[in-house]
Design an enzyme around this catalytic site. Sequence first.
Site, PDB file in Angstrom:
ATOM      1  N   MET A 184       0.831  -1.201   0.000  1.00  0.00           N
ATOM      2  CA  MET A 184       0.000   0.000   0.000  1.00  0.00           C
ATOM      3  C   MET A 184       0.862   1.246   0.000  1.00  0.00           C
ATOM      4  O   MET A 184       1.792   1.385   0.802  1.00  0.00           O
ATOM      5  CB  MET A 184      -0.915  -0.034   1.231  1.00  0.00           C
ATOM      6  CG  MET A 184      -1.851   1.133   1.327  1.00  0.00           C
ATOM      7  SD  MET A 184      -2.976   1.213  -0.101  1.00  0.00           S
ATOM      8  CE  MET A 184      -3.144   2.985  -0.255  1.00  0.00           C
ATOM      9  N   GLU A 198       4.672   0.868  -5.684  1.00  0.00           N
ATOM     10  CA  GLU A 198       4.211   1.732  -4.593  1.00  0.00           C
ATOM     11  C   GLU A 198       4.943   3.067  -4.644  1.00  0.00           C
ATOM     12  O   GLU A 198       4.367   4.112  -4.372  1.00  0.00           O
ATOM     13  CB  GLU A 198       4.398   1.056  -3.234  1.00  0.00           C
ATOM     14  CG  GLU A 198       3.759  -0.333  -3.106  1.00  0.00           C
ATOM     15  CD  GLU A 198       2.327  -0.431  -3.582  1.00  0.00           C
ATOM     16  OE1 GLU A 198       1.603   0.580  -3.528  1.00  0.00           O
ATOM     17  OE2 GLU A 198       1.926  -1.529  -4.038  1.00  0.00           O
ATOM     18  N   GLU A 254      -4.176   2.829 -10.795  1.00  0.00           N
ATOM     19  CA  GLU A 254      -3.612   1.470 -10.788  1.00  0.00           C
ATOM     20  C   GLU A 254      -3.158   1.030 -12.180  1.00  0.00           C
ATOM     21  O   GLU A 254      -2.074   0.470 -12.333  1.00  0.00           O
ATOM     22  CB  GLU A 254      -4.600   0.472 -10.190  1.00  0.00           C
ATOM     23  CG  GLU A 254      -4.896   0.711  -8.707  1.00  0.00           C
ATOM     24  CD  GLU A 254      -3.654   0.697  -7.818  1.00  0.00           C
ATOM     25  OE1 GLU A 254      -2.587   0.242  -8.270  1.00  0.00           O
ATOM     26  OE2 GLU A 254      -3.760   1.169  -6.657  1.00  0.00           O
TER      27      GLU A 254
HETATM   28  N1  ARG Z   1      -3.235   0.568  -3.784  1.00  0.00           N
HETATM   29  C1  ARG Z   1      -2.668  -0.710  -3.463  1.00  0.00           C
HETATM   30  C2  ARG Z   1      -1.767  -1.043  -4.620  1.00  0.00           C
HETATM   31  O1  ARG Z   1      -2.116  -1.464  -5.649  1.00  0.00           O
HETATM   32  C3  ARG Z   1      -3.670  -1.781  -3.261  1.00  0.00           C
HETATM   33  C4  ARG Z   1      -4.473  -1.683  -2.025  1.00  0.00           C
HETATM   34  C5  ARG Z   1      -5.736  -2.411  -2.159  1.00  0.00           C
HETATM   35  N2  ARG Z   1      -6.282  -2.786  -0.927  1.00  0.00           N
HETATM   36  C6  ARG Z   1      -7.517  -3.247  -0.793  1.00  0.00           C
HETATM   37  N3  ARG Z   1      -7.904  -3.668   0.361  1.00  0.00           N
HETATM   38  N4  ARG Z   1      -8.352  -3.284  -1.757  1.00  0.00           N
HETATM   39  O2  ARG Z   1      -0.659  -0.757  -4.625  1.00  0.00           O
HETATM   40 ZN    ZN Z   2      -1.270   0.187  -6.930  1.00  0.00          ZN
END
Ligand code: ARG
Ligand code: ZN
Length: 895
Positions: A289, A324, A346
Amino acid sequence: APHARSLASLRGGSVGMASSAVVDAPVERFRKDYALPAQLVGAVELKFEIFETETLVHAALHVEPASPPRREPMVLDGEELALRSIEMDGAPLVEGSDFTLSAAGLTLLSPPLTPFTLRTVVAIKPQENTQLSGLYKSSGNFVTQCEAEGFRRITYFQDRPDIMATYKVRIEADKQAYPLLLSNGNEVGKGDLPSGRHFAEFVDPFRKPSYLFACVAGKLDGIEDKYTTASGRDVRLAIWSEPENIDQLGWAMQSLKDAMRWDEQTYGLEYDLDVYHIVAVNDFNMGAMENKGLNVFNTACVLAKPSTATDDDYERVQGVVAHEYFHNWSGNRVTCRDWFQLTLKEGLTVFRDQHFSSDMTSEAVKRIEDARIMRSAQFAQDAGPMAHPIRPESYIAMDNFYTVTVYNKGAEVIRMYRTLLGAQGFRKGMDLYFARHDGQAVTCDDFRAAMADANGRDLTQFERWYLQAGTPTVKARGEYDAEGGVYSLTLSQTTPPTPGQPHKLPFHIPVVTGLLARDGTTLVDSTVLELTEEEQTFKFEGITSPPVVSLLRGFSAPVKVDLPRSDEELAFLAANDADPFNRWDASQRLATRVLLEMAAGCDATQTDALEKEVPSSLIDAFRATLCAPGLDNSLKAYSLSLPDFGTLSQEMDPIEPDSLLAALKATRKAIARQLHSELAAAYDALAPPAGAAFTLEPEAVGRRRLRNVCLSYLAKLGDEDRALAQFRSATCMTESIAAVRALVESPGAARDEVLSTFYERAKANKEALVINKWLAVQAAADTPDALETVKSLMAHESFDANNPNTLRSVVNTFAGANPAGFHKADGSGYRFISEQVIDIDKRNPQVAARLCNAFNTWRRYSGARQDMMKGELMRIKESPGLSKDTFEIASRSLA
Ligand code: ARG
Ligand code: ZN
């Protein structure tokens, strides 16, 4: 109906949590309903008082009315919070007249039309938080996960990404138990408190949405480094984990620095804070994250050393650390307006991490790896009940839409911009995007507009990639006019219906195409053909000999290709295509054709007879690949690997798992038997030079990769000696795990030895991730008693049913990577998985919902299997107290 609780009852002794028995009817949210609220939180102060039995969260929200102000209630999300006090500008508020409470949050009934400060105190119980969303405890450490909707489990807030605020945070905790205190941004104060407690204070100068909030209180060791940005600012880098992992953090640190440099060089993007923390924890629902300045990672995406991590693990760590980090710009500085826009950050960030990894390793190899994921997982999703556009139109549980479609197909869509606009045009678009939107929460349309405006291009039609689900098929038919020297290529496109979308409009598809002469030389170099209509004909002039067309080079669009080819033509392309991706692709097409033909109506019990059916064209092509001089070993390895069950089953209707698995087995054996001497010779020749130090050079990785493919074939003929010798002399995890995998399906002394040695070593070294590998290899093994094995693994001392990594290693591996066990004709695999979904759902809905996706293909099976899978889905859907996450997957699947 919302469940209102009285404030009085919550003030009492114990903290009243919203009982899990309270089930609100799941609410579906729609992209078209987006509206900005009438009040906006612009600044937040938080104080965490962490105790063993509860944590108190004090929040001060500084609220501004929208302009012009609107007289509307203010909705604050909140889940499993026990409200202890609430006041506005110093005056206590009264439940009923000033505000109402429900299981989903708190509503201020008539907030002022002028700025005000709302102060709340809530109690939460992180130590009982098994969902791992919000503030929770992992191996004794407090950590947070707020994306997508976890912040509302910490305090009452407008928990939506368009609410961007500055954060000032104070954490208080016992000093001995939790010496390390972290939150986003810069530390601005710290000190001791009475009763052995201490505090630290942080300010994050950048406005951010709540999903990027993070804090940590724990006992962790770390490594530190320093990075000087292109403009000369020093950044402190720190990576934290449990003390026994301290020798496994170096690769993540190197990857971080490489990523920082790459983003400066490739996009001119620099890091913006003075410090960058990565905290690695054992219990984590996803990979990692990107919280501003304080990433929290699953240990599986951080830890690496040669004895514990495979080459693929190293690649994953490098890719996820970079991913990240890249979010700091594509996600944090410019974020999403609402969760329907998730692919804005994403898809773009996956594209960026893929490009980075490609630059760090090998372009062709990386492209093959990414295309394999698209074909096995994303195309399958597109073909099933969960099909959705990369920008979904609705969701019940947002966490269900962190999918291979939003992420990986989203990255393919970004790649297509680059293919259409060229590298420079794409860079211009990126520059404009960041210049226009820095500090904002925006939409996919804003990104597309930046790309269009920076390049003077009309990208209106391109929006269909965001609007329409499903995998297009591009049909290609060529015609050669020898007299005129013209080759005409007619391309047409169709996209099958997906849920809610019966008819599709044509996509804007870049089809990178080249032409080869029959002697293998290039007639036409790679050219971008833009297919925008249902059908178009492209003419190549000056073609002096009948060409072989090489289509969709580098997987230039996330589509399927329909182009009839002879075995000879495929073998020719596998050996000669100037595009290495398409060489691999040709070998896969050849193998796919063979496997599907064999599987069609075969007698799955007659494996010996089946083995004789494997055509020599495939064997010859594989031999040519294996022995090709000068071909990269990784490319050889992937070309010699047969497509997996998931990829193949998409081409079979209905899916007959017994036949398909029998065809796969027979083909592997035929290859092993007929290429035995070549495989054995290659295996021996690829042995690492004695005493050679471990390296991750692509050359060394390729050697290990190909050698392990050879080993897996050789093991099919019962060659245990090589595998056992490899295990005993292994110098790295890539070698040892491959040896275990080669032996795991052959009962006997060799198998027992490697399994027990492997486990005892990992246990002695406290290597949880290595134990997970041990669990996963066994859960994937195609043995008659696979389900019993899985059940005994779940009873093993190493199994922790609350840890997502362990659960996934056993249960998800069985459901997703053991088709023989999962699809066993008696339905025992289905029943087991549905029981697991129902059981896991009580503790961790996100993990359960993901597992539930295993049943999504039910309509593709025939007869009893279809009935049984459907029956399990209905059982899941009707089980009492089901989470909205799992409810959504089960009900979409059945719809
Ligand atoms: N933003 C994060 C990443 O792709 C993913 C987090 C998703 N977490 C969740 N519980 N849906 O790097
Ligand atoms: Zn991501």
